[in-house]
Write an enzyme that holds these catalytic residues in place. Structure first.
Site, PDB file in Angstrom:
ATOM      1  N   GLY A  16      34.340  32.610  37.822  1.00  0.00           N
ATOM      2  CA  GLY A  16      33.250  31.885  37.992  1.00  0.00           C
ATOM      3  C   GLY A  16      32.664  31.326  39.193  1.00  0.00           C
ATOM      4  N   CYS A 276      45.029  39.576  35.602  1.00  0.00           N
ATOM      5  CA  CYS A 276      44.202  40.439  34.520  1.00  0.00           C
ATOM      6  C   CYS A 276      45.109  41.431  33.774  1.00  0.00           C
ATOM      7  CB  CYS A 276      43.074  40.894  35.347  1.00  0.00           C
ATOM      8  SG  CYS A 276      41.826  39.839  35.433  1.00  0.00           S
ATOM      9  N   ARG A 442      56.906  46.697  49.590  1.00  0.00           N
ATOM     10  CA  ARG A 442      55.358  47.176  49.696  1.00  0.00           C
ATOM     11  C   ARG A 442      55.155  48.416  50.565  1.00  0.00           C
ATOM     12  NH1 ARG A 442      51.713  44.759  45.901  1.00  0.00           N
ATOM     13  NH2 ARG A 442      52.444  42.838  45.135  1.00  0.00           N
TER      14      ARG A 442
HETATM   15  C1  UDX Z   1      42.052  43.726  39.028  1.00  0.00           C
HETATM   16  C2  UDX Z   1      40.998  44.744  38.992  1.00  0.00           C
HETATM   17  O1  UDX Z   1      41.319  45.472  40.280  1.00  0.00           O
HETATM   18  C3  UDX Z   1      39.699  44.079  38.767  1.00  0.00           C
HETATM   19  O2  UDX Z   1      38.780  45.022  38.801  1.00  0.00           O
HETATM   20  C4  UDX Z   1      39.522  42.956  37.723  1.00  0.00           C
HETATM   21  O3  UDX Z   1      38.291  42.273  37.521  1.00  0.00           O
HETATM   22  C5  UDX Z   1      40.671  42.037  37.712  1.00  0.00           C
HETATM   23  O4  UDX Z   1      41.875  42.725  37.928  1.00  0.00           O
HETATM   24  P1  UDX Z   1      43.140  41.704  40.593  1.00  0.00           P
HETATM   25  O5  UDX Z   1      44.157  41.451  39.670  1.00  0.00           O
HETATM   26  O6  UDX Z   1      42.439  40.568  41.622  1.00  0.00           O
HETATM   27  O7  UDX Z   1      41.942  42.845  40.156  1.00  0.00           O
HETATM   28  O8  UDX Z   1      44.049  42.716  42.186  1.00  0.00           O
HETATM   29  P2  UDX Z   1      44.122  44.248  42.241  1.00  0.00           P
HETATM   30  O9  UDX Z   1      43.720  44.786  43.527  1.00  0.00           O
HETATM   31  O10 UDX Z   1      43.606  45.063  40.970  1.00  0.00           O
HETATM   32  O11 UDX Z   1      45.654  44.231  42.136  1.00  0.00           O
HETATM   33  C6  UDX Z   1      46.508  43.771  40.974  1.00  0.00           C
HETATM   34  C7  UDX Z   1      48.002  43.891  40.994  1.00  0.00           C
HETATM   35  O12 UDX Z   1      48.320  45.459  41.359  1.00  0.00           O
HETATM   36  C8  UDX Z   1      48.364  43.405  42.549  1.00  0.00           C
HETATM   37  O13 UDX Z   1      49.661  42.905  42.296  1.00  0.00           O
HETATM   38  C9  UDX Z   1      48.634  44.565  43.521  1.00  0.00           C
HETATM   39  O14 UDX Z   1      49.602  44.267  44.684  1.00  0.00           O
HETATM   40  C10 UDX Z   1      49.052  45.732  42.576  1.00  0.00           C
HETATM   41  N1  UDX Z   1      48.780  47.004  43.152  1.00  0.00           N
HETATM   42  C11 UDX Z   1      47.481  47.409  43.178  1.00  0.00           C
HETATM   43  C12 UDX Z   1      49.725  47.956  43.483  1.00  0.00           C
HETATM   44  O15 UDX Z   1      50.815  47.534  43.273  1.00  0.00           O
HETATM   45  N2  UDX Z   1      49.267  49.339  43.972  1.00  0.00           N
HETATM   46  C13 UDX Z   1      48.180  49.513  44.270  1.00  0.00           C
HETATM   47  O16 UDX Z   1      48.055  50.984  44.330  1.00  0.00           O
HETATM   48  C14 UDX Z   1      47.014  48.753  43.853  1.00  0.00           C
HETATM   49  P1  ADP Z   2      39.485  32.682  36.037  1.00  0.00           P
HETATM   50  O1  ADP Z   2      40.611  33.602  36.737  1.00  0.00           O
HETATM   51  O2  ADP Z   2      39.095  33.459  34.634  1.00  0.00           O
HETATM   52  O3  ADP Z   2      38.431  32.451  36.584  1.00  0.00           O
HETATM   53  P2  ADP Z   2      40.798  29.875  36.359  1.00  0.00           P
HETATM   54  O4  ADP Z   2      41.659  29.430  35.411  1.00  0.00           O
HETATM   55  O5  ADP Z   2      40.529  30.232  37.741  1.00  0.00           O
HETATM   56  O6  ADP Z   2      40.208  31.596  35.563  1.00  0.00           O
HETATM   57  O7  ADP Z   2      39.130  29.221  35.919  1.00  0.00           O
HETATM   58  C1  ADP Z   2      38.850  28.777  34.678  1.00  0.00           C
HETATM   59  C2  ADP Z   2      38.117  27.252  34.769  1.00  0.00           C
HETATM   60  O8  ADP Z   2      37.589  27.113  33.549  1.00  0.00           O
HETATM   61  C3  ADP Z   2      39.062  26.125  35.023  1.00  0.00           C
HETATM   62  O9  ADP Z   2      38.889  25.572  36.431  1.00  0.00           O
HETATM   63  C4  ADP Z   2      39.149  25.184  33.895  1.00  0.00           C
HETATM   64  O10 ADP Z   2      39.085  23.836  34.121  1.00  0.00           O
HETATM   65  C5  ADP Z   2      37.491  25.663  33.554  1.00  0.00           C
HETATM   66  N1  ADP Z   2      37.429  25.461  31.824  1.00  0.00           N
HETATM   67  C6  ADP Z   2      37.931  25.517  30.733  1.00  0.00           C
HETATM   68  N2  ADP Z   2      37.409  25.221  29.537  1.00  0.00           N
HETATM   69  C7  ADP Z   2      36.468  24.624  30.122  1.00  0.00           C
HETATM   70  C8  ADP Z   2      35.221  24.137  29.450  1.00  0.00           C
HETATM   71  N3  ADP Z   2      35.311  23.803  28.341  1.00  0.00           N
HETATM   72  N4  ADP Z   2      34.101  23.284  30.188  1.00  0.00           N
HETATM   73  C9  ADP Z   2      34.283  23.523  31.193  1.00  0.00           C
HETATM   74  N5  ADP Z   2      35.184  24.225  32.250  1.00  0.00           N
HETATM   75  C10 ADP Z   2      36.146  24.701  31.589  1.00  0.00           C
END
Ligand code: UDX
Ligand code: ADP
Ligand code: UDX
Length: 466
Positions: A16, A276, A442
């Site tokens: 967000g 994720c 890595r």
């Molecule tokens: C991921 C997706 O890329 C993104 O599109 C989605 O919105 C959220 O999830 P993120 O988790 O932030 O993003 O990072 P990403 O770059 O995808 O890496 C994820 C993991 O995979 C990391 O631990 C990274 O080190 C690892 N990775 C990535 C590898 O080990 N090898 C690679 O070639 C790429």
């Molecule tokens: P993401 O990686 O999905 O952004 P985070 O844990 O970093 O997840 O962020 C989610 C945020 O949403 C936290 O800061 C949390 O405090 C907030 N949150 C959760 N429930 C509520 C709610 N009902 N109203 C407002 N904020 C909220």
């Protein structure tokens, strides 16, 4: 068509915060208010020390904050004023109850949705931004329709975020695509057009894809599952390379040159982390099981199992290389974040590897340029649910890589921070007992140069490391 003038984002987290800060930057005519229940987080967003580290984020926030970007804990006011509300709260994997360990915990999402229903006195476009299981939009609509005030209408959109941490700002500035899912009703399509217009302020039209709600929700899970699958595939091959003498970087290069495969996301590693990949695959597994598709569930579950195997295999290799015991030995872990350029540690492989070393009774020193000491302790104690006392004598957290590596019998690189490439490795070697072992999880260090200094180097995916 509705013109969006005021946006509220519920949840000031990794998704967000950056997303709505960029919307505010690119749309000066729209007022964007990011709200969160967590006062400390909001205070940090309003200070010079932002709560998350993300290259380029400081500049974006500095330019827009106070102009048309606001951070507040007044969730109700944010909801009441907005025409469009992003729901961007956390959706972690459930820890107990039905679907524990697999399904997403939607309690935060549902609480936020209820709040919208209770507070809204005018029509709203409600956008699910958090990654959620398919059909969540449907349950959000049910909650909104069952609880809304008379005469208030809602349109629900799915607009999953594809940014990757560490490159969030450049991803948001130039996304491969923006995906918007809506019901195919007139009002659903109008809401979709209104959100598309917001993105249209900086994203080319042909990159804004509009699809049905369920396709949008599934696409997000599918994209992450397929990205993670590439990493598990290459990591599976890295084990074959180690056993045969092939080199995984060479294999990945050769395979990636095929335009049907492509070169990206083929870097072998200690395993993927982040909030994720694992969560989304497990969501997909849970979905497949609920739909009575066990073969599909098994297929995707294997991607996560391969990732667990890779982390474990790497940890085991360290122990085996150090003559089958690391009890009492000092081991330096370089990098705690799940990837470089972020301070986020969710599902970081470093945590599993450190726990493995702790089970073997090693002494561990840890260094990461962006992760706080407090966070490392939270990670080592299951978010503070376990006592730190038993492990305290075994852990020390250092302020530099040099300090962490001093007197270490093995150095284990878990995160690919650029600064690890340019460390004074000769000096580090001089401060290590012999033989000095280094494990490159890595594939980022200059192996030949380290060997020349005298290190015994083990690299993931190369056969002649020992
Ligand atoms: C991921 C997706 O890329 C993104 O599109 C989605 O919105 C959220 O999830 P993120 O988790 O932030 O993003 O990072 P990403 O770059 O995808 O890496 C994820 C993991 O995979 C990391 O631990 C990274 O080190 C690892 N990775 C990535 C590898 O080990 N090898 C690679 O070639 C790429
Ligand atoms: P993401 O990686 O999905 O952004 P985070 O844990 O970093 O997840 O962020 C989610 C945020 O949403 C936290 O800061 C949390 O405090 C907030 N949150 C959760 N429930 C509520 C709610 N009902 N109203 C407002 N904020 C909220
Ligand atoms: C494949 C490789 O593409 C080629 O590089 C290698 O040298 C030999 O094996 P081939 O088997 O001749 O070539 O054809 P290919 O186009 O890869 O298709 C293989 C099968 O996959 C076909 O049954 C095709 O219908 C199917 N396929 C392919 C799909 O079902 N979906 C796709 O998106 C692509």
């Amino acid at each position: 068509m509705t013109q969006v003038k005021k946006i509220c984002c519920i949840g000031a987290g990794y998704v967000g915060g950056p997303t709505c800060a960029v919307i505010a930057l690119k749309c000066p005519h729209i007022q964007v208010t990011i709200v969160d229940l967590n006062q400390n987080r909001i205070d940090a967003w309003n200070s010079d020390e932002l709560p998350i580290y993300e290259p380029g984020l400081d500049e974006v926030v500095k330019e827009a904050r106070g102009r048309n970007l606001f951070f507040s804990t007044d969730v109700d006011k944010g909801i009441a004023e907005a025409d469009l509300i992003f729901v961007s709260v956390n959706t972690p994997t459930k820890k107990s109850g039905i679907g524990a360990g697999f399904a997403a915990d939607l309690k935060f999402l549902q609480l936020a949705t209820r709040r919208i229903a209770e507070v809204a006195t005018s029509p709203k476009i409600v956008v699910e931004k958090s990654t959620v299981p398919c059909r969540t939009a449907d349950s959000m609509r049910t909650i909104l329709e069952a609880n809304h005030r008379p005469g208030v209408t809602f349109d629900i959109l799915s607009n999953p975020e594809f940014l990757a941490e560490g490159t969030a700002i450049s991803d948001l500035f130039a996304p491969d695509r923006v995906l918007i899912g809506s019901l195919q009703t007139n009002s659903g399509k109008a809401a979709c057009a209104a959100l598309a217009e917001v993105y249209g302020n900086w994203v080319p039209k042909d990159r804004i894809l509009t699809v049905g709600l369920w396709s949008s929700e599934l696409s997000k899970l599918a994209a992450n599952a397929m990205l993670a699958q590439r990493i598990s595939s290459i990591n599976a091959l890295s084990a074959v390379c180690e056993a045969t003498g092939a080199n995984i970087d060479e294999v990945a290069y050769a395979v990636g040159k095929d335009t049907r495969v492509g070169a990206k996301f083929l870097k072998a590693s200690v395993g993927f982390g982040g909030s994720c990949f694992q969560k989304d695959i497990l969501n997909l597994v849970y979905l497949a099981e609920s739909l009575h598709l066990p073969e599909v569930a098994r297929y995707w579950r294997a991607v996560v199992e391969m990732n667990e195997y890779q982390k474990e295999r790497f940890s085991r290799k360290v122990v085996e290389t150090l003559f089958n015991t690391i009890t009492g030995k000092k081991i330096a872990i370089l990098g705690w974040a799940f990837k470089k350029d972020t301070g986020d540690t969710r599902e970081s492989p470093s945590i599993s590897i450190a726990n493995h070393f702790l089970d073997e009774k090693a002494r561990i020193t840890i260094y990461d340029p962006k992760v706080t000491e407090e966070q490392i302790w939270l990670d080592l104690t299951d978010e503070g649910t376990k006592s730190a006392e038993p492990i305290k004598p075994h852990i020390s957290i250092q302020k530099s890589a040099e300090e962490a590596c001093k007197d270490a019998e093995a150095i284990v690189v878990c995160t690919e921070w650029d600064e690890f490439k340019t460390l004074d490795w000769q000096k580090i070697y001089d401060n290590c007992p012999r033989p000095a072992f280094i494990f490159d999880g890595r594939l980022m260090l200059d192996r030949a140069a380290l060997q020349k200094i005298g290190f015994k180097v083990t690299t993931i995916g190369t056969g002649d490391g020992l």
